[in-house]
Design a protein around this motif. Structure first.
Motif, PDB file in Angstrom:
ATOM      1  N   PHE A  98     -30.388 -12.417 -38.660  1.00 21.77           N
ATOM      2  CA  PHE A  98     -29.194 -12.870 -39.367  1.00 21.77           C
ATOM      3  C   PHE A  98     -29.501 -13.419 -40.752  1.00 21.77           C
ATOM      4  O   PHE A  98     -28.613 -13.518 -41.584  1.00 21.77           O
ATOM      5  CB  PHE A  98     -28.449 -13.920 -38.539  1.00 21.77           C
ATOM      6  CG  PHE A  98     -27.849 -13.356 -37.287  1.00 21.77           C
ATOM      7  CD1 PHE A  98     -26.882 -12.367 -37.353  1.00 21.77           C
ATOM      8  CD2 PHE A  98     -28.260 -13.804 -36.045  1.00 21.77           C
ATOM      9  CE1 PHE A  98     -26.323 -11.830 -36.211  1.00 21.77           C
ATOM     10  CE2 PHE A  98     -27.706 -13.280 -34.892  1.00 21.77           C
ATOM     11  CZ  PHE A  98     -26.735 -12.290 -34.965  1.00 21.77           C
TER      12      PHE A  98
ATOM     13  N   VAL B 212     -26.325 -12.008 -42.745  1.00 17.82           N
ATOM     14  CA  VAL B 212     -25.239 -12.884 -43.197  1.00 17.82           C
ATOM     15  C   VAL B 212     -25.093 -12.863 -44.724  1.00 17.82           C
ATOM     16  O   VAL B 212     -23.982 -12.652 -45.223  1.00 17.82           O
ATOM     17  CB  VAL B 212     -25.410 -14.315 -42.637  1.00 17.82           C
ATOM     18  CG1 VAL B 212     -24.393 -15.261 -43.251  1.00 17.82           C
ATOM     19  CG2 VAL B 212     -25.271 -14.310 -41.122  1.00 17.82           C
TER      20      VAL B 212
ATOM     21  N   ALA C 208     -20.242 -16.047 -40.907  1.00 16.08           N
ATOM     22  CA  ALA C 208     -21.285 -17.036 -41.196  1.00 16.08           C
ATOM     23  C   ALA C 208     -21.103 -18.283 -40.333  1.00 16.08           C
ATOM     24  O   ALA C 208     -22.098 -18.843 -39.830  1.00 16.08           O
ATOM     25  CB  ALA C 208     -21.270 -17.408 -42.677  1.00 16.08           C
TER      26      ALA C 208
ATOM     27  N   ILE D 129     -22.218 -17.500 -36.730  1.00 19.31           N
ATOM     28  CA  ILE D 129     -23.682 -17.431 -36.649  1.00 19.31           C
ATOM     29  C   ILE D 129     -24.271 -18.836 -36.736  1.00 19.31           C
ATOM     30  O   ILE D 129     -25.224 -19.163 -36.027  1.00 19.31           O
ATOM     31  CB  ILE D 129     -24.254 -16.499 -37.747  1.00 19.31           C
ATOM     32  CG1 ILE D 129     -23.722 -15.077 -37.566  1.00 19.31           C
ATOM     33  CG2 ILE D 129     -25.766 -16.517 -37.735  1.00 19.31           C
ATOM     34  CD1 ILE D 129     -23.981 -14.459 -36.203  1.00 19.31           C
ATOM     35  N   PHE D 130     -23.705 -19.693 -37.573  1.00 14.24           N
ATOM     36  CA  PHE D 130     -24.148 -21.092 -37.602  1.00 14.24           C
ATOM     37  C   PHE D 130     -23.989 -21.726 -36.233  1.00 14.24           C
ATOM     38  O   PHE D 130     -24.891 -22.411 -35.742  1.00 14.24           O
ATOM     39  CB  PHE D 130     -23.370 -21.899 -38.646  1.00 14.24           C
ATOM     40  CG  PHE D 130     -23.457 -23.382 -38.421  1.00 14.24           C
ATOM     41  CD1 PHE D 130     -24.650 -24.066 -38.647  1.00 14.24           C
ATOM     42  CD2 PHE D 130     -22.367 -24.090 -37.937  1.00 14.24           C
ATOM     43  CE1 PHE D 130     -24.747 -25.431 -38.412  1.00 14.24           C
ATOM     44  CE2 PHE D 130     -22.460 -25.454 -37.703  1.00 14.24           C
ATOM     45  CZ  PHE D 130     -23.650 -26.126 -37.941  1.00 14.24           C
TER      46      PHE D 130
ATOM     47  N   THR E 206     -26.785 -20.424 -33.959  1.00 17.33           N
ATOM     48  CA  THR E 206     -28.189 -20.690 -34.311  1.00 17.33           C
ATOM     49  C   THR E 206     -28.459 -22.142 -34.676  1.00 17.33           C
ATOM     50  O   THR E 206     -29.617 -22.547 -34.702  1.00 17.33           O
ATOM     51  CB  THR E 206     -28.615 -19.822 -35.512  1.00 17.33           C
ATOM     52  OG1 THR E 206     -27.839 -20.186 -36.655  1.00 17.33           O
ATOM     53  CG2 THR E 206     -28.469 -18.330 -35.199  1.00 17.33           C
TER      54      THR E 206
ATOM     55  N   ASN F 206     -28.380 -23.243 -37.550  1.00 15.51           N
ATOM     56  CA  ASN F 206     -29.057 -23.203 -38.841  1.00 15.51           C
ATOM     57  C   ASN F 206     -28.009 -23.453 -39.931  1.00 15.51           C
ATOM     58  O   ASN F 206     -27.107 -22.639 -40.145  1.00 15.51           O
ATOM     59  CB  ASN F 206     -29.748 -21.855 -39.047  1.00 15.51           C
ATOM     60  CG  ASN F 206     -30.576 -21.792 -40.303  1.00 15.51           C
ATOM     61  OD1 ASN F 206     -30.449 -22.638 -41.186  1.00 15.51           O
ATOM     62  ND2 ASN F 206     -31.420 -20.775 -40.395  1.00 15.51           N
TER      63      ASN F 206
ATOM     64  N   THR G 224     -28.105 -23.141 -42.959  1.00 14.83           N
ATOM     65  CA  THR G 224     -28.094 -22.137 -44.025  1.00 14.83           C
ATOM     66  C   THR G 224     -26.850 -21.254 -43.906  1.00 14.83           C
ATOM     67  O   THR G 224     -26.198 -20.950 -44.902  1.00 14.83           O
ATOM     68  CB  THR G 224     -29.367 -21.265 -43.971  1.00 14.83           C
ATOM     69  OG1 THR G 224     -30.501 -22.123 -44.003  1.00 14.83           O
ATOM     70  CG2 THR G 224     -29.407 -20.277 -45.104  1.00 14.83           C
ATOM     71  N   TYR G 225     -26.508 -20.892 -42.678  1.00 20.76           N
ATOM     72  CA  TYR G 225     -25.337 -20.043 -42.462  1.00 20.76           C
ATOM     73  C   TYR G 225     -24.045 -20.795 -42.755  1.00 20.76           C
ATOM     74  O   TYR G 225     -23.095 -20.219 -43.290  1.00 20.76           O
ATOM     75  CB  TYR G 225     -25.331 -19.477 -41.042  1.00 20.76           C
ATOM     76  CG  TYR G 225     -26.583 -18.697 -40.741  1.00 20.76           C
ATOM     77  CD1 TYR G 225     -26.971 -17.627 -41.540  1.00 20.76           C
ATOM     78  CD2 TYR G 225     -27.406 -19.055 -39.694  1.00 20.76           C
ATOM     79  CE1 TYR G 225     -28.135 -16.919 -41.289  1.00 20.76           C
ATOM     80  CE2 TYR G 225     -28.570 -18.347 -39.423  1.00 20.76           C
ATOM     81  CZ  TYR G 225     -28.927 -17.289 -40.230  1.00 20.76           C
ATOM     82  OH  TYR G 225     -30.087 -16.591 -39.978  1.00 20.76           O
TER      83      TYR G 225
ATOM     84  N   ILE H 222     -23.652 -20.746 -46.466  1.00 22.15           N
ATOM     85  CA  ILE H 222     -23.156 -19.438 -46.927  1.00 22.15           C
ATOM     86  C   ILE H 222     -21.654 -19.341 -46.671  1.00 22.15           C
ATOM     87  O   ILE H 222     -20.885 -18.886 -47.534  1.00 22.15           O
ATOM     88  CB  ILE H 222     -23.926 -18.287 -46.249  1.00 22.15           C
ATOM     89  CG1 ILE H 222     -25.373 -18.277 -46.732  1.00 22.15           C
ATOM     90  CG2 ILE H 222     -23.243 -16.938 -46.520  1.00 22.15           C
ATOM     91  CD1 ILE H 222     -26.286 -17.346 -45.954  1.00 22.15           C
TER      92      ILE H 222
END
Length: 165
Positions: free
Chosen positions: A53, A57, A110, A113-114, A117, A119, A121-122, A125
């Motif tokens: 990803f 992403v 995004a 996916i956050f 995960t 994370n 970062t997503y 984004i």
């Protein structure tokens, strides 16, 4: 007596398109806030080892911006000059909604996916996509410029409370 129920004014068009834009932008904002509040041990990580990803992403985010702008410009650029202002505004609305929806989809992706995960970062984004979407807010000046309204059309569009056609 003429039926005024289906007659749209430039002011009404601006309000309607602004409301649609706000509705489209509100969904990823609400989802992002919900996922962030529900997150546990979220951290920023740029490690791409085993995380497909990390490429997907950003690619989807950037693609949605460019594809949305391309489709919007192509659709607006193909409008005949002799088309009635009401029809131009209808085409503008359709093109704008497609552009907004592409950005919303990338932001939602995004955010999801956050959530999966943890994370950040997503999430960042997704926040960038929301920020870009908010910058696309329709205004009277933007619409006049993008539709290249001049002369009689501009005068007609400037009369915010006068029905079109």
């Amino acid at each position: 007596m003429a039926n005024t129920a289906n007659r749209i004014t430039p002011g009404g068009f601006l309000k309607m398109l602004s409301f649609l834009h706000l509705g489209i932008a509100a969904t990823p904002i609400a989802l992002g806030i919900f996922f962030y509040v529900q997150s546990q041990n979220a951290e920023i990580s740029f490690e791409d080892e085993g995380d497909m990803f990390m490429a997907i992403v950003p690619l989807i985010a950037i693609s949605s911006i460019f594809i949305g702008d391309f489709l919007f410009k192509k659709w607006i650029g193909s409008l005949p000059e002799k088309m009635a202002l009401r029809d131009k505004l209808a085409k503008f609305q359709s093109a704008a909604i497609i552009k907004y929806a592409l950005m919303e989809g990338a932001a939602l992706f995004a955010m999801v996916i956050f959530s999966n995960t943890q994370n950040l970062t997503y999430l960042l984004i997704g926040v960038f996509m929301i920020f870009y979407l908010i910058l696309q807010r329709p205004t009277k000046d933007k619409i006049e410029r993008l539709l290249n309204l001049r002369g009689e059309e501009k005068a007609q569009f400037d009369q915010l409370n006068e029905p079109l056609d």
